[in-house]
Design an enzyme around this catalytic site. Structure first.
Site, PDB file in Angstrom:
ATOM      1  N   ASP A 266       9.915  -0.268  -2.513  1.00 26.00           N
ATOM      2  CA  ASP A 266       8.849  -1.235  -2.733  1.00 26.00           C
ATOM      3  C   ASP A 266       7.890  -0.582  -3.728  1.00 26.00           C
ATOM      4  O   ASP A 266       7.889   0.640  -3.922  1.00 26.00           O
ATOM      5  CB  ASP A 266       8.142  -1.628  -1.428  1.00 26.00           C
ATOM      6  CG  ASP A 266       7.390  -2.955  -1.591  1.00 26.00           C
ATOM      7  OD1 ASP A 266       7.149  -3.369  -2.746  1.00 26.00           O
ATOM      8  OD2 ASP A 266       7.036  -3.576  -0.575  1.00 26.00           O
TER       9      ASP A 266
HETATM   10  C1  BGC Z   1       5.648  -6.197  -2.457  1.00 27.18           C
HETATM   11  C2  BGC Z   1       7.065  -6.571  -2.791  1.00 27.18           C
HETATM   12  C3  BGC Z   1       7.137  -7.047  -4.209  1.00 27.18           C
HETATM   13  C4  BGC Z   1       6.614  -5.948  -5.122  1.00 27.18           C
HETATM   14  C5  BGC Z   1       6.650  -6.292  -6.592  1.00 27.18           C
HETATM   15  C6  BGC Z   1       5.042  -5.243  -3.472  1.00 27.18           C
HETATM   16  O1  BGC Z   1       3.692  -5.113  -3.267  1.00 27.18           O
HETATM   17  O2  BGC Z   1       5.593  -5.635  -1.174  1.00 27.18           O
HETATM   18  O3  BGC Z   1       7.525  -7.546  -1.911  1.00 27.18           O
HETATM   19  O4  BGC Z   1       8.443  -7.403  -4.535  1.00 27.18           O
HETATM   20  O5  BGC Z   1       5.275  -5.694  -4.774  1.00 27.18           O
HETATM   21  O6  BGC Z   1       5.709  -7.237  -6.902  1.00 27.18           O
END
Ligand code: BGC
Length: 742
Positions: A266
């Site tokens: 993530d």
């Molecule tokens: C989120 C993800 C997301 C990523 C990219 C993170 O803060 O938890 O679900 O895909 O950001 O935007």
């Protein structure tokens, strides 16, 4: 006629040249070669530096390819509900393109509420086509974390409280996305069930709850859906961050489940080169230089899997075995997607995609109450309608965190109702002011929502206008602002915000024909429920919101959505809050959160503790009625490798065509370990014309009877008595049949 000698010579020379050219085509570029051979070949041509460069971001949403070899970059995009706008190379701010607007599909809670795997397939196909048109390699979704607490700010991004329902929906979603040659990245693996302290919370959970509740949807996505990517979650498990967690990634995902795809961190979820190298992370995104997540700009060379990794390899600290495995996975991803050789181009904002969004929304909207058969509203009678509430006009595709979208269009509930019932018949009162912010990371909705009247003035206006209409449609609920349905934050309570309860109560004093349309991604309490004749759970449904809501209110669509999670009457009725831990104080130090409620999540808890919910899991009404026959079973004894088939007749006893969701729960009547009272193990949505009867069949094998034995570390079905329970929801039981496992 014989061919001329010269022709023969020329043909021979050309054939030889073609063969030579073919021989010169590197294997990795030959799309007719098996992917593994292409991966081996590409890997053998790469330097250590090039391999390392594959393993970390080069911009907010992309990672490098191998320019020298013509291997393209990997481009990721949020999210599960629409293809996010392009952002600047190194900023979250939108890049300002004019070609990156998308269709917003309904939130995944709405998809789950369809209880229809065909809708999940349609969803995956449509969003996959949008991703492909926008040249994305990886779609960052779907999210399948279990709805453990209704306070989780990301509930709307996930599906349900039940692992079986999630599993049945994630598989068609993943398969249909990937049929476009775009990888689905199933997230967030694992135990990401709240937002507060999301990067510092160490989840303590029994092996049994992990296996029975929190992992099945990921397991299904990988082993049945064939997901090509998985995103690690922010939180910790066994005191190790999940983006580089030995148990979750090495032992379970890549070991037991034989996942051959890419583990993507993530954004900012990676915290250590050592752990990333050894514990299963393949591709690192979003790390701030200091290893934290909240910097606005990144320094990609300093990523944990960038320079520190390269230096470690050069100094002999790390072997190249892990490096090759990681690079191999990223190459496999590229050969499965961008370099698959199957030319497909996708499509963006097509009529089909809008139609899909509307159909999924129509099937996912849940009719929670309909006293006096007040719904549907007969438009031909030209009723006078007052629409009240900020959510009738506020664009909901903006905000909420990473799911925020830049849409080509979004039809508001108010406009949808005006279109359907006639602009002259529909008036509007604001009723309350919630959050008037109308932009996110540079995307402006262009709406002007500021209203400086006092709460009393707004209420008075709505009450006054409500006196002279046939129906009041209150479009309220929550929004995507912090503290509501929004990533990075959790809700503080189950209550509706912004004085809505008060406005509803005041309107009821002058007009009882009030229909409450709840735009929200998670359960809310409804203190006025006894007085309000109709309630619709309408989720966040994206571009076609106005049309889909009007379709249901006018009866053009007969509602067939069923709740994918219980609506508790109060927070203490949720296992996670009654006995489990939920830490609501922000902490930068690692803080333990123990899932003491164990396997008793959602209806499993309510059943066991005999607590009546406000609305049960699986519940939802229709404009028609259904009756159930007595369920039957083909045999009363099942062998360990055998199966039984349960049948039940369902009849549409009303006057409209409609769909019923027939649910099969299994109860283990006597077991050596405590088990939930019952667990969902089958469901079918059946479409029935008035008077029509269909026989619904469920065939189950011993996997539907199994629990995870912590001690033996395996799934086990204990011989003994079981019950197959047919229900229209977790609390509306229509019949039971007993059988025995030998
Ligand atoms: C989120 C993800 C997301 C990523 C990219 C993170 O803060 O938890 O679900 O895909 O950001 O935007």
């Amino acid at each position: 006629m014989k061919p001329h000698l010269l022709t023969l010579l020329v043909t021979a020379a050309l054939t030889g040249a073609t063969a030579q050219m073919r021989a010169q085509t590197p294997i990795y570029l030959d799309v007719n070669q098996p992917i593994e051979k292409r991966v081996d070949d590409a890997l053998s041509r790469m330097t250590t530096e090039e391999k390392v460069a594959l393993l970390h971001a080069q911009s907010k949403f992309s990672s490098a390819g191998v320019k020298r070899l013509g291997i393209p970059e990997v481009w990721c995009s949020d999210g599960p509900m629409g293809i996010r706008d392009e952002v600047k190379w190194d900023e979250w701010e939108q890049a300002g393109w004019t070609s990156d607007s998308c269709v917003a599909f309904p939130s995944l809670t709405c998809l789950a509420a369809t209880w229809n795997p065909d809708m999940a397939a349609l969803y995956g196909k449509s969003i996959g086509e949008e991703a492909l048109y926008r040249r994305k390699t990886v779609l960052l979704g779907p999210g399948v974390n279990i709805c453990r607490t209704p306070l989780n700010g990301r509930t709307f991004e996930y599906m349900s409280e039940d692992p079986f329902l999630n599993s049945k929906l994630v598989v068609p979603y993943v398969k249909s996305v990937q049929q476009n040659g775009v990888a689905a990245c199933v997230k967030h693996f694992a135990l990401n069930n709240f937002e507060i302290n999301r990067s510092s919370a160490n989840v303590i959970v029994s092996d049994r709850a992990l296996r029975e509740i929190y992992l099945p949807a990921f397991h299904a996505a990988v082993t049945e859906g064939g997901a090509w990517a998985i995103m690690g979650s922010y939180n910790l498990y066994q005191k190790q961050h999940c983006c580089h967690n030995k148990t979750l990634l090495c032992d379970i995902l890549k070991g037991e489940w034989k996942f051959d795809g890419v583990v993507i961190s993530d954004w900012g979820g990676c915290h250590s080169t050592d752990e990333a190298v050894h514990n299963g992370l393949d591709l690192e995104f979003g790390t701030w230089t200091g290893g934290t997540t909240w910097g606005r700009s990144n320094s990609y060379e300093n990523y944990f899997l960038a320079r520190p990794y390269l230096e470690g390899i050069k100094s002999g600290k790390y072997t190249t075995a892990e490096l090759d495995d990681k690079a191999r996975r990223v190459l496999r991803l590229i050969f499965r997607t961008t370099m698959s050789g199957q030319a497909k181009w996708g499509s963006l904002c097509s009529d089909e995609h809008y139609a899909a969004a509307r159909q999924i929304a129509g099937e996912g909207i849940v009719l929670l109450k309909n006293d006096r058969s007040i719904l549907p509203i007969d438009a031909s009678k030209k009723p006078k309608i007052l629409v009240v509430g900020e959510n009738a006009i506020k664009m909901m595709t903006i905000g909420g965190g990473s799911t925020s979208l830049k849409v080509q269009r979004e039809l508001s509930p108010l406009d949808g109702l005006k279109n359907r019932f006639g602009a002259d018949n529909v008036t509007y009162a604001r009723g309350y002011v919630g959050d008037t912010v109308t932009s996110f990371d540079g995307i402006e909705t262009g709406q002007k929502l500021a209203d400086h009247r006092s709460a009393q003035e707004l209420t008075d206006e709505a009450v006054q206008m409500a006196k002279n209409v046939d129906f009041v449609i209150f479009v309220g609920g929550m929004n995507k602002s912090g503290g509501q349905d929004c990533e990075g934050t959790d809700r503080k309570s189950l209550e509706l915000p912004y004085n809505q309860n008060n406005v509803v109560s005041e309107i009821l004093k002058v007009n009882q024909n009030l229909i409450f349309v709840n735009i929200a991604g998670s359960p809310v309490t409804m203190p006025w429920l006894g007085q309000v004749p109709a309630v619709l759970q309408a989720w966040y449904i994206g571009s076609e919101a106005g049309n889909a809501i009007a379709d249901v209110l006018a009866g053009d669509v007969n509602p067939s959505g069923r709740l994918p999670f219980s609506f508790p009457a109060k927070l203490e009725d949720v296992g996670a809050h009654a006995v489990g831990e939920y830490v609501n104080k922000p902490s930068f130090k690692v803080v333990d959160v123990e899932y003491k409620e164990d396997i008793l999540v959602g209806y499993r808890w309510l059943d066991t503790k005999k607590i009546k919910p406000l609305f049960a899991f699986g519940y939802g009404l229709s404009y028609t009625t259904f009756s159930y026959g007595k369920p039957s079973i083909d045999k009363t004894t099942m062998t360990a490798d055998g199966s039984v088939t349960v049948k039940v007749d369902v009849t549409n006893t009303g006057k409209r065509a409609g769909a019923e969701v027939v649910q099969l729960y299994i109860a283990d009547l006597k077991s050596s370990l405590p088990r939930p009272v019952k667990e969902l193990k089958g469901f079918k949505k059946v479409q029935l014309n008035p008077g029509e009867t269909k026989t619904v069949e469920f065939t189950i094998d011993s996997s539907a009877l199994s629990f995870y034995n912590d001690t033996k570390k395996l799934w086990e079905a204990e011989p003994g008595a079981f019950e197959a329970i047919i229900g229209a929801s977790a609390t509306d039981i229509k019949g039971k049949v007993k059988f025995e496992l030998k």
